[in-house]
Design a protein around this motif. Structure first.
Motif, PDB file in Angstrom:
ATOM      1  N   LEU A   6      44.199  46.423  37.195  1.00 47.34           N
ATOM      2  CA  LEU A   6      43.129  45.564  37.695  1.00 47.34           C
ATOM      3  C   LEU A   6      43.110  45.504  39.217  1.00 47.34           C
ATOM      4  N   SER A   7      41.917  45.517  39.779  1.00 49.78           N
ATOM      5  CA  SER A   7      41.737  45.370  41.220  1.00 49.78           C
ATOM      6  C   SER A   7      40.645  44.324  41.451  1.00 49.78           C
ATOM      7  N   PHE A   8      41.002  43.220  42.109  1.00 50.46           N
ATOM      8  CA  PHE A   8      40.074  42.112  42.316  1.00 50.46           C
ATOM      9  C   PHE A   8      39.475  42.139  43.717  1.00 50.46           C
ATOM     10  N   LYS A   9      38.182  41.908  43.794  1.00 51.83           N
ATOM     11  CA  LYS A   9      37.570  41.595  45.076  1.00 51.83           C
ATOM     12  C   LYS A   9      38.157  40.257  45.528  1.00 51.83           C
ATOM     13  N   GLU A  10      38.484  40.121  46.808  1.00 48.01           N
ATOM     14  CA  GLU A  10      39.194  38.930  47.282  1.00 48.01           C
ATOM     15  C   GLU A  10      38.453  37.643  46.930  1.00 48.01           C
ATOM     16  N   GLU A  11      37.148  37.629  47.097  1.00 53.29           N
ATOM     17  CA  GLU A  11      36.339  36.442  46.785  1.00 53.29           C
ATOM     18  C   GLU A  11      36.545  36.001  45.339  1.00 53.29           C
ATOM     19  N   VAL A  12      36.609  36.962  44.425  1.00 56.38           N
ATOM     20  CA  VAL A  12      36.781  36.660  43.000  1.00 56.38           C
ATOM     21  C   VAL A  12      38.203  36.180  42.726  1.00 56.38           C
ATOM     22  N   ALA A  13      39.179  36.858  43.317  1.00 53.13           N
ATOM     23  CA  ALA A  13      40.587  36.487  43.109  1.00 53.13           C
ATOM     24  C   ALA A  13      40.842  35.051  43.555  1.00 53.13           C
ATOM     25  N   VAL A  14      40.304  34.685  44.703  1.00 50.16           N
ATOM     26  CA  VAL A  14      40.499  33.325  45.234  1.00 50.16           C
ATOM     27  C   VAL A  14      39.821  32.307  44.318  1.00 50.16           C
ATOM     28  N   ALA A  15      38.609  32.616  43.873  1.00 53.29           N
ATOM     29  CA  ALA A  15      37.884  31.693  43.000  1.00 53.29           C
ATOM     30  C   ALA A  15      38.644  31.456  41.698  1.00 53.29           C
ATOM     31  N   LYS A  17      41.876  31.816  41.158  1.00 48.79           N
ATOM     32  CA  LYS A  17      43.120  31.093  41.458  1.00 48.79           C
ATOM     33  C   LYS A  17      42.850  29.604  41.632  1.00 48.79           C
ATOM     34  N   GLU A  18      41.707  29.279  42.216  1.00 49.48           N
ATOM     35  CA  GLU A  18      41.353  27.879  42.491  1.00 49.48           C
ATOM     36  C   GLU A  18      40.563  27.246  41.345  1.00 49.48           C
ATOM     37  N   ASN A  19      40.442  27.965  40.231  1.00 54.91           N
ATOM     38  CA  ASN A  19      39.700  27.494  39.060  1.00 54.91           C
ATOM     39  C   ASN A  19      38.249  27.147  39.405  1.00 54.91           C
ATOM     40  N   ARG A  20      37.638  27.962  40.260  1.00 54.70           N
ATOM     41  CA  ARG A  20      36.214  27.810  40.543  1.00 54.70           C
ATOM     42  C   ARG A  20      35.415  28.707  39.594  1.00 54.70           C
ATOM     43  N   PRO A  21      34.158  28.376  39.335  1.00 53.24           N
ATOM     44  CA  PRO A  21      33.376  29.137  38.349  1.00 53.24           C
ATOM     45  C   PRO A  21      33.089  30.563  38.790  1.00 53.24           C
ATOM     46  N   ILE A 298      26.412  27.387  33.322  1.00 54.30           N
ATOM     47  CA  ILE A 298      27.425  27.177  32.263  1.00 54.30           C
ATOM     48  C   ILE A 298      28.834  27.345  32.823  1.00 54.30           C
ATOM     49  N   ALA A 299      29.026  28.341  33.678  1.00 54.67           N
ATOM     50  CA  ALA A 299      30.354  28.567  34.277  1.00 54.67           C
ATOM     51  C   ALA A 299      30.780  27.368  35.112  1.00 54.67           C
ATOM     52  N   VAL A 300      29.850  26.773  35.834  1.00 60.90           N
ATOM     53  CA  VAL A 300      30.151  25.577  36.639  1.00 60.90           C
ATOM     54  C   VAL A 300      30.653  24.448  35.737  1.00 60.90           C
ATOM     55  N   GLU A 301      29.945  24.199  34.640  1.00 53.61           N
ATOM     56  CA  GLU A 301      30.334  23.120  33.723  1.00 53.61           C
ATOM     57  C   GLU A 301      31.672  23.422  33.042  1.00 53.61           C
ATOM     58  N   LEU A 302      31.886  24.685  32.669  1.00 55.67           N
ATOM     59  CA  LEU A 302      33.132  25.049  31.997  1.00 55.67           C
ATOM     60  C   LEU A 302      34.330  24.898  32.929  1.00 55.67           C
ATOM     61  N   SER A 303      34.148  25.190  34.207  1.00 62.24           N
ATOM     62  CA  SER A 303      35.256  25.086  35.172  1.00 62.24           C
ATOM     63  C   SER A 303      35.725  23.638  35.335  1.00 62.24           C
ATOM     64  N   LYS A 304      34.846  22.691  35.029  1.00 60.41           N
ATOM     65  CA  LYS A 304      35.207  21.262  35.129  1.00 60.41           C
ATOM     66  C   LYS A 304      36.095  20.824  33.972  1.00 60.41           C
ATOM     67  N   LEU A 305      36.112  21.602  32.898  1.00 66.71           N
ATOM     68  CA  LEU A 305      36.817  21.218  31.677  1.00 66.71           C
ATOM     69  C   LEU A 305      38.198  21.838  31.545  1.00 66.71           C
ATOM     70  N   VAL A 306      38.430  22.895  32.290  1.00 70.37           N
ATOM     71  CA  VAL A 306      39.683  23.650  32.130  1.00 70.37           C
ATOM     72  C   VAL A 306      40.816  22.962  32.886  1.00 70.37           C
TER      73      VAL A 306
END
Length: 306
Positions: A6-15, A17-21, A298-306
Motif C-alpha cells: 500500500l502507498s498512501f497519498k499524505e492527505e489521505v494517510a493523515v485523515a 490517522k485522525e479518524n477524519r472522513p 455519509i462518511a462525515v456522519e460515520l466518522s462521528k460514530l467510530v
C-alpha cells in the motif's frame, strides 16, 4: 506486511490517522469510462465535491505495482491519457498487476478490496456491475456482486448500470445478504434513469441514519457491503424508453460481435453513448457528481460514530 503493497497519498494517510472522513473513488471510470480530457476533468471535480462536503477523496489505482490510496493530479492526468492501455483490474487481476509492476485501473470490486485494506468504509462510484442480460445461459455476472457479499465497504452509486438485468441483480444481492438502500427513493434507480420497476430494501434519506446502520452492521460482524442507491438528479435523468431502446440495440450488437466478460460493459456504455448522441455521457458525469456529494455526507456522519 501491507506496507509493502500500500502507498498512501499524505492527505489521505493523515485523515485516516485522525479518524477524519475519507471517500474512496475508483479509477476505471477515468481510464475506461470516459474520453480524455473529460475523464480527467470529471475525476478532479469529483474530488473537489468531496472536499466541499467535508471529506477527503482517495482515488484508488495500481501504479507500478503499488496499491495507491489517493492519487496526485499528475497521476490522474497520466491515467486519463493512457486510457484503455491501462489494465482494467478486478479481484483476480490484482496479484498479477502487483507482481508485474504494472498499472491497473480499479473496478468497483478492486476498489472495494483496496479501500478495505486501507481502512476506508465509504466508496462513491457511478453504478455497480451486476447480472448481465442473458446470464441464465452466459453466466456473465460481475465480480462486483461477489465483492459486495464479502467486503465491508458501503458503495454509493446510481443503482445498477441499466445495461444489466436489474431484477436478477437484486435477486443475487438478496441471496448474498447485501442490503440495498434507496437514498430517498423506494425504487432502485437504473443509472441513467431514476426508475427501474424494482423496489429497494429500505428507503432512507438521512446520511446520519445510514451511518448508524453501517456501524451496527459491522459492529455485529455482519460482513459484506451495502448498496446505497442514489438516483441521478431529475433534471439530468434520461427518458426511460429512449435509454432502454439504445441499450437493447447495444446488447444485440455485442452478442453479434461475440463481446464477453470484462469487455462487455465498456463496449455497451460506449455504444449507448454513440446511439444517444453523447447525452448518456453527460448524464453519467452528473450522477457521479451527485454520488460523490452523498458519499461525503455519509462518511462525515460515520466518522462521528467510530
Amino acid at each position: 506486511m501491507l506496507d509493502k503493497y500500500l502507498s498512501f497519498k499524505e492527505e489521505v494517510a493523515v485523515a485516516l490517522k485522525e479518524n477524519r472522513p475519507v471517500v474512496a473513488l475508483e479509477s476505471t471510470i477515468i481510464s475506461h469510462g470516459m474520453p480524455y480530457p473529460k475523464n480527467v476533468e470529471t475525476a478532479l471535480k469529483v474530488e473537489k465535491i468531496i472536499r466541499e462536503n467535508g471529506a477527503v477523496p482517495a482515488t484508488i489505482a495500481i501504479l507500478d505495482g503499488k496499491l495507491k490510496v489517493g492519487l496526485t493530479g499528475e497521476e490522474i492526468e497520466s491515467l486519463g491519457k493512457k486510457g484503455e492501455d491501462v489494465i482494467k483490474t478486478s479481484r483476480r487481476d490484482i496479484p498479477f498487476i502487483i507482481a508485474g509492476k504494472k498499472d491497473g485501473a480499479t473496478t468497483v470490486a478492486a476498489t472495494m478490496i483496496i479501500a478495505k485494506l486501507a481502512g476506508i468504509k465509504v466508496f462513491a462510484t457511478g453504478g455497480i456491475g451486476g447480472v448481465h442480460r442473458g446470464a441464465e445461459t452466459s453466466f456473465d455476472i460481475s465480480a462486483d456482486l461477489e465483492e459486495l457479499s464479502n467486503t465491508d465497504v458501503a458503495v454509493v452509486c446510481a443503482g445498477a448500470k441499466s445495461i444489466l438485468d436489474i431484477g436478477l441483480t437484486l435477486e443475487y444481492l438478496e441471496t448474498a445478504g447485501v442490503p440495498v438502500i434507496g437514498f430517498g427513493v423506494d425504487e432502485l434507480p437504473a443509472f441513467y434513469t431514476r426508475k427501474s420497476g424494482f423496489n429497494v430494501d429500505y428507503n432512507i434519506d438521512s446520511p446520519e441514519m445510514i451511518a448508524a446502520m453501517l456501524k451496527a452492521k459491522w459492529d455485529l460482524n455482519l460482513h459484506g457491503g451495502v448498496v446505497i442507491a442514489n438516483p441521478i438528479p431529475e433534471e439530468f435523468a434520461m427518458d426511460y424508453d429512449t435509454i432502454n431502446g439504445a441499450i437493447l440495440e447495444a446488447v444485440k450488437e455485442s452478442h453479434e460481435k461475440g463481446i464477453k466478460g470484462k469487455d462487455s460493459t465498456p463496449f455497451l456504455l460506449a455504444k449507448v453513448k454513440e446511439i444517444t448522441g453523447g447525452s448518456s455521457l453527460d448524464a453519467n458525469i452528473e450522477l457521479v457528481y451527485n454520488n460523490a456529494k452523498v458519499g461525503a455526507q455519509i462518511a462525515v456522519e460515520l466518522s462521528k460514530l467510530v
